[in-house]
Each structure stands twice: as structure tokens, then as C-alpha cells.
Design a protein around this motif. Structure first.
Motif, PDB file in Angstrom:
ATOM      1  N   GLN A 183      50.445  77.284  -4.057  1.00  0.00           N
ATOM      2  CA  GLN A 183      49.012  77.123  -4.345  1.00  0.00           C
ATOM      3  C   GLN A 183      48.764  75.833  -5.114  1.00  0.00           C
ATOM      4  O   GLN A 183      47.679  75.254  -5.039  1.00  0.00           O
ATOM      5  CB  GLN A 183      48.500  78.323  -5.141  1.00  0.00           C
ATOM      6  N   ALA A 184      49.771  75.374  -5.859  1.00  0.00           N
ATOM      7  CA  ALA A 184      49.649  74.149  -6.645  1.00  0.00           C
ATOM      8  C   ALA A 184      49.883  72.902  -5.823  1.00  0.00           C
ATOM      9  O   ALA A 184      49.585  71.788  -6.283  1.00  0.00           O
ATOM     10  CB  ALA A 184      50.638  74.182  -7.802  1.00  0.00           C
ATOM     11  N   THR A 185      50.424  73.057  -4.620  1.00  0.00           N
ATOM     12  CA  THR A 185      50.795  71.892  -3.806  1.00  0.00           C
ATOM     13  C   THR A 185      50.071  71.877  -2.469  1.00  0.00           C
ATOM     14  O   THR A 185      50.492  71.190  -1.540  1.00  0.00           O
ATOM     15  CB  THR A 185      52.310  71.876  -3.554  1.00  0.00           C
ATOM     16  N   ASN A 186      49.001  72.662  -2.375  1.00  0.00           N
ATOM     17  CA  ASN A 186      48.238  72.777  -1.123  1.00  0.00           C
ATOM     18  C   ASN A 186      49.125  73.205   0.048  1.00  0.00           C
ATOM     19  O   ASN A 186      49.008  72.709   1.158  1.00  0.00           O
ATOM     20  CB  ASN A 186      47.502  71.477  -0.801  1.00  0.00           C
ATOM     21  N   GLY A 187      50.042  74.129  -0.258  1.00  0.00           N
ATOM     22  CA  GLY A 187      50.878  74.712   0.780  1.00  0.00           C
ATOM     23  C   GLY A 187      52.188  74.008   1.047  1.00  0.00           C
ATOM     24  O   GLY A 187      52.950  74.438   1.927  1.00  0.00           O
TER      25      GLY A 187
ATOM     26  N   THR B 203      43.120  65.069 -13.878  1.00  0.00           N
ATOM     27  CA  THR B 203      44.168  65.488 -14.818  1.00  0.00           C
ATOM     28  C   THR B 203      45.546  65.046 -14.344  1.00  0.00           C
ATOM     29  O   THR B 203      46.405  64.682 -15.155  1.00  0.00           O
ATOM     30  CB  THR B 203      44.127  67.009 -15.008  1.00  0.00           C
ATOM     31  N   ALA B 204      45.761  65.044 -13.040  1.00  0.00           N
ATOM     32  CA  ALA B 204      47.068  64.661 -12.502  1.00  0.00           C
ATOM     33  C   ALA B 204      47.380  63.180 -12.709  1.00  0.00           C
ATOM     34  O   ALA B 204      48.536  62.765 -12.531  1.00  0.00           O
ATOM     35  CB  ALA B 204      47.148  65.007 -11.017  1.00  0.00           C
ATOM     36  N   ARG B 205      46.404  62.410 -13.126  1.00  0.00           N
ATOM     37  CA  ARG B 205      46.692  61.001 -13.466  1.00  0.00           C
ATOM     38  C   ARG B 205      47.551  60.901 -14.717  1.00  0.00           C
ATOM     39  O   ARG B 205      48.111  59.846 -15.015  1.00  0.00           O
ATOM     40  CB  ARG B 205      45.388  60.225 -13.657  1.00  0.00           C
ATOM     41  N   PHE B 206      47.645  62.000 -15.446  1.00  0.00           N
ATOM     42  CA  PHE B 206      48.486  62.042 -16.645  1.00  0.00           C
ATOM     43  C   PHE B 206      49.907  61.587 -16.362  1.00  0.00           C
ATOM     44  O   PHE B 206      50.493  60.824 -17.138  1.00  0.00           O
ATOM     45  CB  PHE B 206      48.494  63.469 -17.205  1.00  0.00           C
TER      46      PHE B 206
ATOM     47  N   PRO C 272      51.233  73.175 -14.094  1.00  0.00           N
ATOM     48  CA  PRO C 272      51.090  71.738 -13.833  1.00  0.00           C
ATOM     49  C   PRO C 272      51.040  71.439 -12.339  1.00  0.00           C
ATOM     50  O   PRO C 272      51.971  71.764 -11.600  1.00  0.00           O
ATOM     51  CB  PRO C 272      52.348  71.143 -14.480  1.00  0.00           C
ATOM     52  N   ARG C 273      49.960  70.845 -11.903  1.00  0.00           N
ATOM     53  CA  ARG C 273      49.775  70.491 -10.498  1.00  0.00           C
ATOM     54  C   ARG C 273      49.883  68.981 -10.313  1.00  0.00           C
ATOM     55  O   ARG C 273      49.523  68.216 -11.211  1.00  0.00           O
ATOM     56  CB  ARG C 273      48.402  70.948 -10.002  1.00  0.00           C
TER      57      ARG C 273
END
Length: 443
Positions: free
Chosen positions: A272-276, A181-184, A228-229
Motif C-alpha cells: 500500500q506504501a509503494t502503489n502495489g 513529505t517524501a522529499r525528506f 515511511p513511504r
């Protein structure tokens, strides 16, 4: 998918925007007009006074507001009356939903699978916003979704690439969906479709009130997306970082070019969306008006649903630490912070409205204590929105699953068990906790 198809989709964005318009409003003059909520350092203010958010999530408001077979305007009015009676002043609602190939996305959407506009559902949003305003409440309008339950960014990608990935597909275990999804953010054609939706809605005139959205004080902020991540894996987050930040900056600028009255928010969960990565959280919020944080102890493995008594004490420590981390980021940026999603299961992780909520009460009070302390001491946390309002809705099936065609919308979205996290109109103890907190917001 051939390039000419992708180019066609990108080129159609302007046409799509013209279909959405209920009327157009020129950009407002510099600075917000009186009556609009704005930020002042780490505070939110309205009319020169602090604006403290005591709110809820009610994603489905536009669906209830639609004058269509799937709508239920009388129920919407009853639910808004209940929320207003609790003293709540803010609702976070979906202002986007994209139909497409994803198996768990809600139907109908605000755009159909072919990209055409569902006028009845957009007018349902008009109706909901008009009624929210009548009650002196405000709304955060969410313009897309990272997750599949409303179509979201994955569906926009599918419209231009011809391929998609379902969340929870055993063939693509986590974090494959988040990475895909982040390829968006780096796909110009998909971003153009998103911007067409954004531009047309920000420029819309409400068909019920005749008031341009850009001039409506019932709107608190435009929100770029739900959670949005930049990715799920560390590698994807690093690869998408620049495109992610560019999407935030360009989208915020696009809104402000059309609407100088309203704030812009991101809708991110936080670290949590950015792995810390707290630095990325801070950078992502540099171009928006306030920070957001979402806190999900069960989903994130901080507690166990079948052992809340044994795991809540340690889970509570993690909740408090998360609040502290994001308060520190907000202070560094000198911006407000809203805890705009927080949810917790019923005791035993039951779905039945009759099940007790002892540990949910402890969790809500932990959040509310932090918010109230910030209000009292001039801190950055300016309010919260619990997830979510179920109201009078009840699960239609014994297995608590949502099926296509069900109309008893509740705060638990269609891919989740119905009754998992939401508050029902019969949750006496929970409603009293909400009412008490909302009263303090007015103090």
C-alpha cells in the motif's frame, strides 16, 4: 530559505545529540547478548525459544509516563497492568515527536519547534520503558513518522526549508502531502536532524533504571519511522526510490554501529506504501531484520463504514490477499513478518464505547487466524499488534474531536475521531478475542 540557515541546521545536529544523552554506551560486542530478541530465518527467537508477538499499539506511552502536567503515571501503570493481564507481550510506542507548524501534530513533542529537547517527555519514555520491562513485555520504539500527527518527517523538512504542507489541505489534495513529505529522504540537512535524534536515543541511558537503551532487553527493535513511504504518486515514488533506500540503509547502519543487541525494523505498511510495487517492498526490507505490514480496510476503501454487512465479505478477501502477498515476500527474503498495525471501525463506524463491535471481531479473527496458522505451520508471520489501545480513556468532547490541551490520550491519534479504532477497557468481546489469541502465542 537561505542556504546558510540550512547549513546551520545541519551543523547543529551534533549539538542536538549531546543534549539528548542521558548517558552513553559503547557499541555492544558482535551478536546480541542473551535475553534479546533476534531473527533466525523466518522466526523470531529469544533465549533459544520462539518469540511470538501478541501485541498492541500504544503510541502515547511516553506522554503518560512524563512527570509533567500532561503526564499521568498512575494511569500508565493501570493500562500496562490491563495489557499484561490480557497476556500481551509487546507494545509499539512512539519514541519521537517533533513540534512545528503542522496544525494536527501532538503537543508537547519530544523536540520543540526550535529543535530543543523536551527532557520531561524523554524521561517519560524512560519511565514507560522501565515499566514495560517490569511486566516482562517488550517495546518497538518508533523513531519518526511519515504522517503529521506527531510532527514527523514533514516537520523536519520544515525546520530546514521554512515551508510545510498540512495533510488534508484542500489546496493540496492527495497525494500532494505524501509527495511533499517524501522529499525528506533526499534533503541532507533534514536527514541529519533525524539522525541526530536517532543517534542520541540509541545511545541514551535510562534515567529511571540506569540501564543503557542499547543493553535493555525490554526493547524488541528500533523502528525507523511510522509508515515511511517513498511518495504518494507513481512519479514521486520513482523519483525518490534511490534516496528512500539510501535513507533506510544508512539509518539501519547508524543504529547497528551503536547497538548490536537489538533488531532494526522499517515500519512500512507494505505494498500500500509503494502503489502495489512488491519488488520495492522487498528491496526496502533488505537492510532490516523483519518485514512489517499494516492493514486498514476502511481507510483504503475496501469496506464502507455505513455498510459493513454488505462490504465486509469482499473486504475480507482483500485482507487475506494482502496477508498472502506479504507472507510471500517474507518467504522470499527468508525473514519474519509482523502485522504490526491492523484496525477496523465499530459497527456503523460509531465512536461511542457502547457501540457494538461485531464486524471488528470478524476482522480481528481474520488476522489472528492467519497469525496462528503461521505459528502452527512454521510460516513467516510471527505475530501482530492491533491498533490500538484506548483503555480507560474517553473522548472529552461530544464531537469526538481531540483539541490542544486534552490529556485523555488514546490510540486514535489527535487528527482522528477519538474512539474510531481503539479498544476500550469495556470492550468485553474484543478483549476476550485478544486474550484467547495471546494465550495461543504462549502455547
Amino acid at each position: 530559505m537561505k542556504i546558510d540557515r540550512r547549513t546551520l541546521m545541519a551543523g547543529s545536529a551534533a549539538g542536538l545529540a549531546s543534549l539528548w544523552l542521558g548517558g552513553c554506551s559503547a557499541g555492544a560486542a558482535d551478536g546480541p547478548a542473551p535475553g534479546f530478541i533476534r531473527r533466525q530465518g523466518q522466526q523470531l527467537v529469544r533465549g533459544g525459544a520462539p518469540y511470538r508477538v501478541a501485541g498492541a499499539n500504544m503510541w502515547y506511552a511516553a506522554w503518560l509516563g512524563a512527570d509533567a502536567p500532561y503526564g499521568n503515571r498512575p494511569r500508565l501503570l493501570r493500562e500496562l497492568d490491563r495489557l499484561a493481564a490480557l497476556g500481551l507481550n509487546n507494545l509499539r510506542i512512539m519514541a519521537a515527536a517533533e513540534e512545528g507548524p503542522l496544525k494536527n501534530s501532538i503537543k508537547p513533542g519530544m523536540t520543540r519547534a526550535d529543535g530543543s529537547v523536551n527532557t520531561a517527555l524523554i524521561e517519560g519514555l524512560d519511565f514507560a520503558l522501565a515499566e514495560i520491562g517490569k511486566r516482562g513485555m517488550t517495546a518497538v520504539l518508533v523513531l519518526s513518522n511519515f504522517w503529521e500527527w506527531s510532527g514527523g518527517l514533514q516537520t523536519l523538512l520544515a525546520r530546514v526549508t521554512g515551508s510545510h504542507m498540512d495533510m488534508g489541505d484542500p489546496a493540496h489534495p492527495w497525494p500532494a502531502f505524501a509527495d511533499a513529505t517524501a522529499r525528506f529522504y533526499a534533503n541532507p540537512a533534514a536527514v541529519e536532524l533525524y539522525h541526530a535524534h536517532l543517534s542520541s536515543l540509541v545511545s541514551r541511558t535510562n534515567s529511571i533504571t540506569g540501564l543503557p537503551y542499547a543493553e535493555d532487553p525490554a526493547i524488541m527493535s528500533w523502528q525507523l519511522a511510522n509508515e515511511p513511504r517513498p511518495g504518494g504518486s507513481d512519479a514521486a515514488i520513482a523519483a525518490n526510490r534511490d534516496a528512500y533506500l539510501r535513507w533506510i540503509s544508512e539509518s539501519a547502519a547508524l543504529i547497528r554501529a551503536r547497538d548490536a543487541n537489538h533488531m532494526v525494523s522499517l515500519g512500512q505498511e507494505g505494498t500500500q506504501a509503494t502503489n502495489g510495487d512488491a519488488g520495492l517492498v522487498a528491496e526496502a526490507h533488505g537492510e532490516v531484520d523483519y518485514l512489517t505490514a499494516h492493514i486498514w480496510p476502511l481507510n483504503w476503501g475496501w469496506v464502507k463504514g455505513d455498510d459493513l454487512a454488505g462490504t465486509w465479505p469482499e473486504g475480507r478477501v482483500k485482507v487475506v490477499d494482502y496477508l498472502t502477498t506479504h507472507s510471500d515476500i517474507a518467504r522470499t527474503l527468508d525473514k519474519p513478518l509482523l502485522i504490526e498495525e491492523f484496525g477496523f471501525p465499530r459497527d456503523g463506524e460509531a465512536r461511542d464505547p457502547a457501540a457494538s463491535t461485531d464486524f471488528r471481531q470478524l476482522y480481528y479473527q481474520t488476522i489472528y487466524d492467519a497469525v496462528e496458522e503461521s505459528w502452527a505451520n512454521g510460516g513467516p508471520i510471527q505475530g501482530s499488534n492491533f491498533w490500538a489501545w484506548n483503555g480507560e480513556a474517553r473522548a472529552a468532547h461530544p464531537d469526538y474531536a481531540f483539541r490542544d490541551g486534552d490529556l485523555a490520550y488514546m490510540g486514535d491519534p489527535p487528527h482522528e475521531p477519538q474512539g474510531w479504532y481503539g479498544l476500550f477497557d469495556t470492550d468485553t468481546a474484543m478483549l476476550q478475542a485478544v486474550r484467547t489469541h495471546a494465550a495461543k502465542a504462549k502455547g
